[in-house]
Design a protein around this motif. Structure first.
Motif, PDB file in Angstrom:
ATOM      1  N   ASN A 132       0.808  -1.227   0.000  1.00  0.00           N
ATOM      2  CA  ASN A 132       0.000   0.000   0.000  1.00  0.00           C
ATOM      3  C   ASN A 132       0.839   1.274   0.000  1.00  0.00           C
ATOM      4  OD1 ASN A 132      -2.461   1.416   0.024  1.00  0.00           O
ATOM      5  ND2 ASN A 132      -2.495   1.525   2.254  1.00  0.00           N
ATOM      6  N   ASP A 133       1.855   1.300  -0.858  1.00  0.00           N
ATOM      7  CA  ASP A 133       2.603   2.548  -0.997  1.00  0.00           C
ATOM      8  C   ASP A 133       1.893   3.443  -2.003  1.00  0.00           C
ATOM      9  OD1 ASP A 133       3.287   1.681  -3.577  1.00  0.00           O
ATOM     10  OD2 ASP A 133       5.348   1.162  -3.046  1.00  0.00           O
ATOM     11  N   GLU A 134       2.550   4.516  -2.432  1.00  0.00           N
ATOM     12  CA  GLU A 134       1.885   5.490  -3.306  1.00  0.00           C
ATOM     13  C   GLU A 134       1.584   4.925  -4.697  1.00  0.00           C
ATOM     14  OE1 GLU A 134       6.297   5.871  -3.694  1.00  0.00           O
ATOM     15  OE2 GLU A 134       4.876   5.799  -2.028  1.00  0.00           O
ATOM     16  N   LEU A 135       2.157   3.776  -5.052  1.00  0.00           N
ATOM     17  CA  LEU A 135       1.888   3.158  -6.351  1.00  0.00           C
ATOM     18  C   LEU A 135       0.944   1.959  -6.236  1.00  0.00           C
ATOM     19  CD1 LEU A 135       5.424   3.236  -8.043  1.00  0.00           C
ATOM     20  CD2 LEU A 135       3.474   4.729  -8.477  1.00  0.00           C
ATOM     21  N   ARG A 136       0.280   1.833  -5.106  1.00  0.00           N
ATOM     22  CA  ARG A 136      -0.613   0.685  -4.906  1.00  0.00           C
ATOM     23  C   ARG A 136      -1.641   0.533  -6.023  1.00  0.00           C
ATOM     24  NH1 ARG A 136      -5.719   1.459  -4.454  1.00  0.00           N
ATOM     25  NH2 ARG A 136      -5.385   3.036  -2.855  1.00  0.00           N
ATOM     26  N   CYS A 137      -2.252   1.627  -6.447  1.00  0.00           N
ATOM     27  CA  CYS A 137      -3.275   1.536  -7.494  1.00  0.00           C
ATOM     28  C   CYS A 137      -2.675   1.055  -8.814  1.00  0.00           C
ATOM     29  CB  CYS A 137      -3.954   2.895  -7.679  1.00  0.00           C
ATOM     30  SG  CYS A 137      -5.424   2.843  -8.732  1.00  0.00           S
ATOM     31  N   THR A 182      -2.115   5.398   3.180  1.00  0.00           N
ATOM     32  CA  THR A 182      -0.934   4.998   2.417  1.00  0.00           C
ATOM     33  C   THR A 182       0.199   4.634   3.372  1.00  0.00           C
ATOM     34  OG1 THR A 182      -1.552   6.462   0.595  1.00  0.00           O
ATOM     35  CG2 THR A 182       0.751   5.761   0.697  1.00  0.00           C
ATOM     36  N   GLY A 183       0.820   3.504   3.108  1.00  0.00           N
ATOM     37  CA  GLY A 183       1.917   3.039   3.956  1.00  0.00           C
ATOM     38  C   GLY A 183       1.491   2.029   4.999  1.00  0.00           C
ATOM     39  N   THR A 196      -8.847   2.482  -0.817  1.00  0.00           N
ATOM     40  CA  THR A 196      -8.575   3.907  -0.597  1.00  0.00           C
ATOM     41  C   THR A 196      -8.888   4.333   0.829  1.00  0.00           C
ATOM     42  OG1 THR A 196     -10.793   4.570  -1.337  1.00  0.00           O
ATOM     43  CG2 THR A 196      -9.068   4.424  -3.013  1.00  0.00           C
ATOM     44  N   GLY A 235      -1.554  12.381 -10.390  1.00  0.00           N
ATOM     45  CA  GLY A 235      -1.671  11.748  -9.084  1.00  0.00           C
ATOM     46  C   GLY A 235      -2.477  10.467  -9.098  1.00  0.00           C
ATOM     47  N   ARG A 236      -2.688   9.874 -10.272  1.00  0.00           N
ATOM     48  CA  ARG A 236      -3.475   8.635 -10.359  1.00  0.00           C
ATOM     49  C   ARG A 236      -2.663   7.587 -11.127  1.00  0.00           C
ATOM     50  NH1 ARG A 236      -9.655   9.838 -11.909  1.00  0.00           N
ATOM     51  NH2 ARG A 236      -9.774   7.669 -11.251  1.00  0.00           N
TER      52      ARG A 236
END
Length: 248
Positions: A82-87, A174-175, A170, A122-123
């Motif tokens: 679940n870092d900032e690139l999880r999606c 994050t993290g 969501t 940001g997506r």
């Protein structure tokens, strides 16, 4: 280009169908313009049951082939982290599997419901769709969210006024590593709030507590029902917090 032209050029397609406003209208348009379309609902721990119910309901109304594609996103440790690139990791995992499934059913073109109002900034999940060559006809044809709602009203789709709904992942900061138990608690908690009459809200996890984000016009209802809210959410969370920044 308009949707009629798009589907004349692409008479057979698979749709990643969430049951939301955008993909619902896209499914309707594909059917109206003679596309041999197959709808696939990606079912994972990140999708609540009501989204599946809505997707199935519309597919049945439109008489469109409908498949529930059950994939386990939590098998990917990059998604769980679940870092900032999880999606990005999640969409890469799920849409890669969906493309293979659709190909087995004879569909080489894979679409999603991204519209012209959706920002790529940001997506990271948007980048995954581009890399996998997932087409977004609503975006390609310049249709905004407002356009799609109006067209959905004219078409009589029950999804026309449906609030936007992001996946359950969501709700986890994050993290913080994602677990299925976290997602189930959020889904159950949000179901309890829906039953109380709240709409277009989010429950965010905050150190074991539920941080509720509401539209400003529902703040008074939250205060009036504070005891009921606490009782409803107590089985799932260590406490209940109200975010005083209105959700827009």
């Amino acid at each position: 280009m308009d949707l009629k032209t798009f589907f004349e050029q692409n008479p057979r397609a698979a749709l990643a169908f969430s049951g939301g406003v955008d993909s619902s209208y896209l499914l309707y348009a594909a059917k109206q313009y003679g596309c041999d379309v197959h709808a696939y609902f990606i079912k994972s721990a990140f999708q609540p049951q009501f989204e599946l119910d809505d997707a199935r309901r519309l597919a049945e109304q439109l008489h469109v082939p409908f498949t529930v594609a059950e994939f386990n996103a939590l098998e990917n440790p990059q998604v769980v982290a679940n870092d900032e690139l999880r999606c990005y990791y999640c969409k890469t995992t799920l849409f890669t599997q969906l493309r293979k499934l659709a190909a087995k059913d004879g569909c080489t073109l894979l679409m999603d419901g991204t519209n012209a109002s959706d920002s790529f900034e940001g997506r990271p999940g948007m980048r995954a769709l581009q890399e996998l060559d997932v087409r977004s006809p609503l975006r390609e044809c310049g249709l905004t969210k407002a356009d799609i709602r109006e067209l959905s009203r004219k078409a009589g789709l029950f999804t026309s006024e449906k609030p936007s709904y992001a996946c359950l992942a969501t709700r986890v900061p994050t993290g913080t590593a994602i677990t299925e138990d976290m997602l189930q608690k959020v889904e159950q908690g949000e179901n309890r709030m829906f039953a109380m009459g709240f709409t277009d809200f989010r429950i965010r996890l905050f150190h074991g507590a539920a941080k509720i984000q509401l539209p400003e016009n529902q703040f008074s209802m939250a205060i009036e029902k504070k005891n009921e809210l606490n009782q409803a959410l107590a089985p799932y969370f260590d406490g209940v917090l109200l975010d005083l920044t209105p959700r827009v």
